[in-house]
Enzyme design. Structure first.
Site, PDB file in Angstrom:
ATOM      1  CD  GLN A 120      10.491  -7.269  -2.304  1.00  0.00           C
ATOM      2  OE1 GLN A 120      10.363  -7.278  -1.083  1.00  0.00           O
ATOM      3  NE2 GLN A 120       9.696  -6.713  -3.440  1.00  0.00           N
ATOM      4  CD  GLU A 139      14.822  -4.062 -13.530  1.00  0.00           C
ATOM      5  OE1 GLU A 139      15.361  -2.746 -13.711  1.00  0.00           O
ATOM      6  OE2 GLU A 139      14.856  -4.658 -14.308  1.00  0.00           O
ATOM      7  CE  LYS A 140      12.996   2.061  -3.566  1.00  0.00           C
ATOM      8  NZ  LYS A 140      12.307   1.234  -2.511  1.00  0.00           N
ATOM      9  NE  ARG A 155      10.727   1.336   4.295  1.00  0.00           N
ATOM     10  CZ  ARG A 155      10.510   0.800   5.320  1.00  0.00           C
ATOM     11  NH1 ARG A 155      10.197   1.572   6.535  1.00  0.00           N
ATOM     12  NH2 ARG A 155      10.249  -0.509   5.640  1.00  0.00           N
ATOM     13  N   GLY A 176       0.930  -1.077   0.087  1.00  0.00           N
ATOM     14  CA  GLY A 176      -0.107  -0.080   0.135  1.00  0.00           C
ATOM     15  C   GLY A 176       0.794   1.276  -0.057  1.00  0.00           C
ATOM     16  CG  HIS A 218       2.847   0.640  -5.377  1.00  0.00           C
ATOM     17  ND1 HIS A 218       2.933   1.629  -4.732  1.00  0.00           N
ATOM     18  CD2 HIS A 218       3.828  -0.300  -4.899  1.00  0.00           C
ATOM     19  CE1 HIS A 218       3.422   1.205  -3.401  1.00  0.00           C
ATOM     20  NE2 HIS A 218       3.963  -0.027  -3.695  1.00  0.00           N
TER      21      HIS A 218
END
Ligand code: AMP
Length: 269
Positions: free
Chosen positions: A149, A144-145, A183, A27, A33
């Site tokens: 992960q 890719e940021k 963030r 979120g 996103h």
């Protein structure tokens, strides 16, 4: 757009979907996103987005608590994009018997953020695995940021779900160069300016890598002098081999994790 909170209802709705694209998020929806969602809509018959602030992947309670939450705004953005399904699960539905304890991830999970956030990637893989079992998507979109992960999940999915494709998506940046991140909503203008300076410096310094002239120690000092609270790491890695780029033609990237106050930001350039 169907908004679904219940796992069994969701399964009923999507059971017959053959080419389902899935975009998992925490979120705090932003342009990063949105680019993933648009890519899924372009490539798949139907698209499902999830919003779930997964407690288990946060190392600190305070970080989980202050993580930006903007559900109303998120829903309105996602609706406008013509997403087919939005899944908003409860913690109980995802973890009826609690999180898994024996998740095995690639050894790369111990490096970079894995070193500073023990258990973080195991928790991410656990939750993605749970979503896969419910949603059974054909494609899952990752940015890719969060390169580490992306690589860890790609490794896990290739091994365990060979019919699912992990689709990497380019990092989307603000005009000042900072990668969009939920963030960022927590940053002051001054802190955003510092983050922007870091991006510009890294971009400039990356050129020196070709000449083997990149001095990481000096770079660290310069970045700390911008007013950064702490640097977890600055590392140069070949994203294909995930080792240091000793050869010239490697696809290297500079990976960084740093704190502005208590806000931890990551990037790779
Ligand atoms: P998050 O909600 O932070 O877990 O992010 C959900 C997905 O969006 C992850 O796959 C992220 O890598 C991706 N993402 C986050 N920020 C960006 C960005 N600036 N550009 C592209 N993808 C992003």
């Amino acid at each position: 757009m169907k908004i679904i909170l219940n796992r069994n209802k969701l399964i009923k709705f999507i059971d017959s979907e053959k080419n389902l694209g899935f975009v998992p998020t925490l979120g705090g929806i932003h342009n990063g996103h949105i680019s993933l969602i648009k890519k899924s809509i372009n490539q798949c018959n139907k698209t499902i987005v999830s919003i779930f602030v997964n407690k288990t992947q946060f190392n600190k309670k305070s970080d989980f608590k202050k993580y930006p939450r903007s559900l109303k705004k998120d829903i309105s953005i996602i609706k406008k994009l013509n997403v087919d399904y939005l899944y908003l699960p409860t913690e109980k539905q995802i973890y009826p018997k609690g999180p898994s304890k024996n998740i095995k991830i690639s050894p790369f999970g111990k490096r970079l953020c894995g070193k500073f956030r023990p258990g973080h990637f195991e928790a991410v893989v656990d939750v993605v695995n749970r979503f896969i079992k419910i949603i059974k998507p054909k494609k899952i979109y990752f940015g890719e940021k969060d390169m580490q992960q992306l690589k860890i999940i790609d490794h896990f999915v290739k091994k365990n779900y060979p019919n699912i494709n992990i689709i990497p998506c380019k990092t989307i940046r603000e005009k000042n160069g900072i990668a969009y991140s939920s963030r960022n909503f927590l940053l002051s203008t001054k802190e955003k300016n510092i983050a922007s300076k870091i991006y510009k410096l890294l971009l400039l310094q990356k050129k020196n890598l070709n000449k083997n002239k990149l001095n990481l120690k000096l770079l660290k000092i310069k970045i700390l002098n911008f007013g950064v609270t702490k640097i977890d790491y600055i590392k140069v890695l070949d994203i294909n081999k995930l080792v240091r780029p000793f050869k010239k033609k490697c696809k290297y990237k500079v990976f960084i994790a740093f704190y502005l106050r208590s806000i931890r930001l990551i990037d790779n350039i």
